[in-house]
Scaffold this active site. Structure first.
Site, mmCIF file in Angstrom:
data_model
loop_
_atom_site.group_PDB
_atom_site.id
_atom_site.type_symbol
_atom_site.label_atom_id
_atom_site.label_comp_id
_atom_site.label_asym_id
_atom_site.label_seq_id
_atom_site.Cartn_x
_atom_site.Cartn_y
_atom_site.Cartn_z
ATOM 1 N N LYS A 217 0.865 -1.175 0.000
ATOM 2 C CA LYS A 217 0.000 0.000 0.000
ATOM 3 C C LYS A 217 0.907 1.232 0.000
ATOM 4 O O LYS A 217 1.457 1.613 1.024
ATOM 5 C CB LYS A 217 -0.920 0.043 1.226
ATOM 6 C CG LYS A 217 -2.020 1.119 1.070
ATOM 7 C CD LYS A 217 -2.528 1.661 2.386
ATOM 8 C CE LYS A 217 -1.656 2.746 2.950
ATOM 9 N NZ LYS A 217 -1.574 3.979 2.104
ATOM 10 N N GLU A 295 9.718 1.181 10.854
ATOM 11 C CA GLU A 295 10.709 2.257 10.852
ATOM 12 C C GLU A 295 9.918 3.540 10.990
ATOM 13 O O GLU A 295 9.236 3.971 10.062
ATOM 14 C CB GLU A 295 11.533 2.216 9.561
ATOM 15 C CG GLU A 295 12.721 3.157 9.575
ATOM 16 C CD GLU A 295 12.446 4.436 8.832
ATOM 17 O OE1 GLU A 295 12.304 5.478 9.516
ATOM 18 O OE2 GLU A 295 12.368 4.412 7.606
ATOM 19 N N CYS A 329 13.670 10.619 7.223
ATOM 20 C CA CYS A 329 13.563 10.229 8.634
ATOM 21 C C CYS A 329 14.899 10.277 9.355
ATOM 22 O O CYS A 329 14.938 10.313 10.588
ATOM 23 C CB CYS A 329 12.956 8.836 8.750
ATOM 24 S SG CYS A 329 13.815 7.617 7.751
ATOM 25 N N GLU A 427 10.038 16.477 15.470
ATOM 26 C CA GLU A 427 10.634 16.298 14.152
ATOM 27 C C GLU A 427 10.005 17.304 13.184
ATOM 28 O O GLU A 427 8.791 17.341 13.021
ATOM 29 C CB GLU A 427 10.382 14.868 13.665
ATOM 30 C CG GLU A 427 11.080 14.529 12.374
ATOM 31 C CD GLU A 427 10.865 13.075 11.971
ATOM 32 O OE1 GLU A 427 11.746 12.513 11.299
ATOM 33 O OE2 GLU A 427 9.806 12.501 12.322
#
Length: 524
Positions: A217, A295, A329, A427
């Protein structure tokens, strides 16, 4: 009407759920082609597919959703908006294919993955154009991603032949113990938009090498890369149902994700994305105790000690922070610089940014910074900058939306940053570099570790003893020492704390898709 009938027929034709442990071996699916909307001129029509890819066939859905170019807001095309029925059909196709794929020899799986890799390399320029069109990253970076992405297929084509078991001598003389490694089953692969090709092959390469089948997906912002990979997988001879792609809109993403995570035929979930979404998927997977690898978010510290070579540190900061406009990331999120070199580092960092960074459409020559993925991403960067300035930070360069408008934001450097600012505690996922001053090594390590996530961390030092100390003390899954770019197909990728579970890439990545079975052989 014809589209709806096709899907109803496909769904109605699904066989009943087989008894536990038994597989039905289907006849090979007949490849079906359907016309689809072409994207803007310059994009490869033969790779730009708009339907889902299930069981070796291109299948439409009752609805579609648009995909936009983040650089200008133009519609690239429309893609099948799959829902729960389509998700279940894709899982069934993957399960049926698994029953035969798991028995395919490792050599044959290896050769098929290698053919897929070869096709990626033959089409690398066209694949890169698709990435730039749907994600906005500069074409040079997109070309680099395709090489990185293809590298995982090459790597795992080799690792497929290195799945080893064990023979154990027990205390009983008439017994031997064997350890087998077997594919876990159907894997649901849920991927992000910032690396729309590499995040797929890093997972799928390992899964297929292990003997698993997958339902991918892709992110709703970047489905074309996943579908282009399906086209090439089909050309490579990957059997029907082994690699399936299920695009869906943001509206349907939640229900489709839940369907994949709760389907009893799915044995493994692999997800890359936010920590918040990861927790939701973990909750869904827990009810049926599925294997999970994730992750998730990062808040990477980038520490520069007094002993560091400042010029090298600045070069590393540029590479780590501004790749994909700060939308990775493992991007450096918090810069911690020791007092003795703080002013020098900030000055040289600002000069490097002003000299090297150029904002614009990723297809334009010389552009290093493309747009952010959408307006929401721009608003977050803007919020972090405004919060920092309100609390006393100084804007050294940048600090506002770019003059190009839309989703563009100026690469921004902040000094006089404090630990209570959002850019230090959250973040950012954008082109913002906040620089915080520290005095002692222990202080820097404490600040770096004062987060509930731990994906990557970086530091620069010329002191060998300090390098060992800090590398061991940083609470992250990956450490870059005097290096701002750490990703490699040969090395394990993953985090600690709330940055995720498991590892991807490297010789360890294939273990995420294998079960260990102990066999006791008696009566000898």
């Amino acid at each position: 009407m014809a589209t709806s009938f096709l899907l109803r027929s496909f769904w109605a034709a699904r066989p009943a759920l087989p008894p536990s442990g038994r597989c039905r071996h289907p006849a090979p699916a007949e490849t079906q082609r359907r016309s689809y909307a072409r994207g803007p001129s310059g994009l490869p029509a033969d790779l730009l597919r708009g339907d889902s890819f299930v069981g070796g066939r291109w299948l439409p859905a009752p609805a579609t959703f648009p995909v936009y170019d983040p650089a200008n807001g133009a519609t690239l095309g429309t893609v099948a908006d799959c829902g729960v029925p389509e998700a279940r059909a894709a899982v069934r196709a993957a399960y049926d294919a698994f029953c035969s794929w798991k028995g395919v020899s490792v050599k044959e799986r290896s050769l098929l993955l290698r053919k897929w890799y070869d096709l990626m390399m033959q089409n690398k320029d066209d694949l890169a154009k698709i990435i730039t069109a749907e994600s906005g990253k500069p074409l040079k970076e997109a070309q680099g991603e395709i090489l990185y992405s293809a590298g995982f297929l090459e790597w795992f084509s080799e690792e497929a032949r290195r799945i080893y078991g064990d023979i154990i001598y027990t205390s009983a003389k008439d017994k031997r113990a064997l350890v087998l490694k077997q594919p876990i089953g159907v894997a649901a692969i849920i991927t992000p938009w910032n690396f729309p090709s590499a995040m797929i092959t890093r997972k799928v390469g390992a899964a297929l090498a292990a003997g698993c089948t997958v339902v991918v997906k892709p992110a709703e912002d970047t489905p074309y890369s996943a579908l282009a990979l399906a086209q090439l997988a089909n050309q490579a001879g990957i059997p029907p149902g082994v690699y399936n792609v299920l695009p869906c809109s943001r509206i349907k993403a939640k229900e489709v994700g839940e369907a994949l995570c709760t389907d009893p035929l799915v044995s493994k979930i692999s997800f890359t994305g936010s920590t918040t979404t990861g927790k939701i998927l973990l909750h869904h997977a827990a009810n049926s105790v599925k294997r999970v690898s994730m992750e998730l978010g990062g808040l990477a510290p980038f520490i520069v000690f007094d002993s560091a070579n400042v010029d090298q540190a600045v070069a590393g900061a540029m590479a780590s922070k501004f790749r994909n406009a700060g939308q990775t990331c493992v991007c450096a999120n918090r810069f911690l610089v020791q007092r003795g070199i703080y002013d020098s580092f900030v000055k040289k960092f600002a000069e490097a940014m002003q000299k090297s960074l150029r904002v614009g459409n990723g297809f334009e020559e010389g552009i290093t910074q493309g747009p952010l993925i959408n307006e929401k991403a721009v608003e977050k960067v803007e919020k972090h900058v405004n919060d920092a300035v309100a609390k006393g930070a100084t804007v050294v360069t940048g600090g506002k939306r770019h003059q190009s408008g839309g989703n563009f934001f100026e690469p921004t450097l902040l000094s006089n940053v404090s630990r209570d600012m959002l850019c230090i505690t959250e973040e950012t996922f954008g082109p913002l570099a906040p620089v915080l001053k520290f005095d002692k090594e222990e202080e820097a390590v404490a600040i770096a570790n004062a987060a509930d996530v731990g994906l990557a961390g970086y530091f620069y030092s010329q002191d060998p003893a300090q390098i060992w100390r800090v590398a061991e003390q940083l609470e992250v899954g990956m450490v870059g020492v005097n290096d701002g770019l750490i990703s490699s197909v040969e090395c394990p990728f993953g985090g600690v704390k709330q940055s995720g579970l498991g590892r991807e890439g490297s010789k360890y990545g294939i273990d995420e898709y294998l079960e260990v079975k102990y066999v006791c052989y008696g009566g000898l």
